[in-house]
Design an enzyme around this catalytic site. Structure first.
Site: not given
Ligand code: IPE
Ligand code: MG
Length: 211
Positions: A2, A4, A19, A50, A167, A175
């Site tokens: 989490d 990114n 990402h 997602n 996490r 989650s």
């Molecule tokens: C994790 O990073 C990547 C995926 C869920 C694919 P996020 O996209 O959830 O990053 P934040 O939580 O918005 O910072």
């Molecule tokens: Mg996230």
């Protein structure tokens, strides 16, 4: 994995750049873990939830999975065997595009002979879907309904119980990840977003399993 998006926002970059950085961080983590005393590394790549993200972001993340599963040479160098858990491709409601299915199948096949760490990527994964499916299959089988028999119907019954759950990004929650498998897991929470997760963090997480 989490954080990114937040990692990218902080730098004035688009979420997709976060990402991409996350995918590099995963490659580093896999290399580091494979050199340590880690038999199984399971990562949450893409959840059943997602799919609801903006189309362009989903497309970017899918492309990164294709790239990740394509790193065969590197995986073989590290003796890593690729594995996958998620909603089966032939099940109603499966949305995994064929090019990702193919990348997953190829990575599994091309690393099958490796004897080191097992890297399981959870893609189109949700723990409640996994457990609901397992319960339905177990009920249909007519076998006794008990934990041992339910375990046999998980996406990958051979995965051992989780020792430590990591996490990232300061999020103090689970989650929908491996809810059955984390029964006795230690939990390592870190403020760092996933792209900044490094070998020092990995060692700190592993250390939790030693006491
Ligand atoms: C994790 O990073 C990547 C995926 C869920 C694919 P996020 O996209 O959830 O990053 P934040 O939580 O918005 O910072
Ligand atoms: Mg996230």
């Amino acid at each position: 994995m989490d954080g990114n998006g937040r990692w990218a926002s902080k730098r004035g970059l688009p979420r997709t750049a976060g990402h991409s950085a996350g995918e590099e961080s995963l490659a580093d983590a896999v290399r580091a873990a494979s050199k340590r005393d880690v038999d199984y590394l399971t990562v949450f790549g893409f959840s059943t939830e997602n799919w609801a993200r903006p189309r362009a972001e989903v497309r970017h993340i899918l492309g990164l999975h294709k790239k990740l599963f394509g790193r065969i040479e590197e995986l073989n160098e590290n003796n890593v065997r690729v594995n996958w858990i998620g909603r089966p491709f032939d099940e109603p409601g499966s949305r995994t595009p064929v090019y990702v299915q193919r990348a997953i199948r190829n990575a599994i096949e091309d690393t099958a002979k490796n004897t080191g760490m097992v890297l399981t990527v959870a893609f189109d994964y949700g723990s409640r879907s996994e457990l609901t499916r397992a319960a339905i299959q177990l009920a249909k089988s007519g076998a006794d309904i008990n934990p041992e028999n339910l375990q046999k119907h998980l996406y990958d019954p051979s995965l051992p119980p989780v020792d430590v759950l990591v996490r990232t990004s300061g999020e103090l929650r689970i989650s929908n990840f491996l809810l059955w498998q984390i029964k006795s897991a230690k939990i390592y929470f870190t403020e760092r977003p996933w792209p900044d997760f490094d070998a020092i963090e990995l060692d700190a997480a592993i250390a939790l399993t030693k006491n």
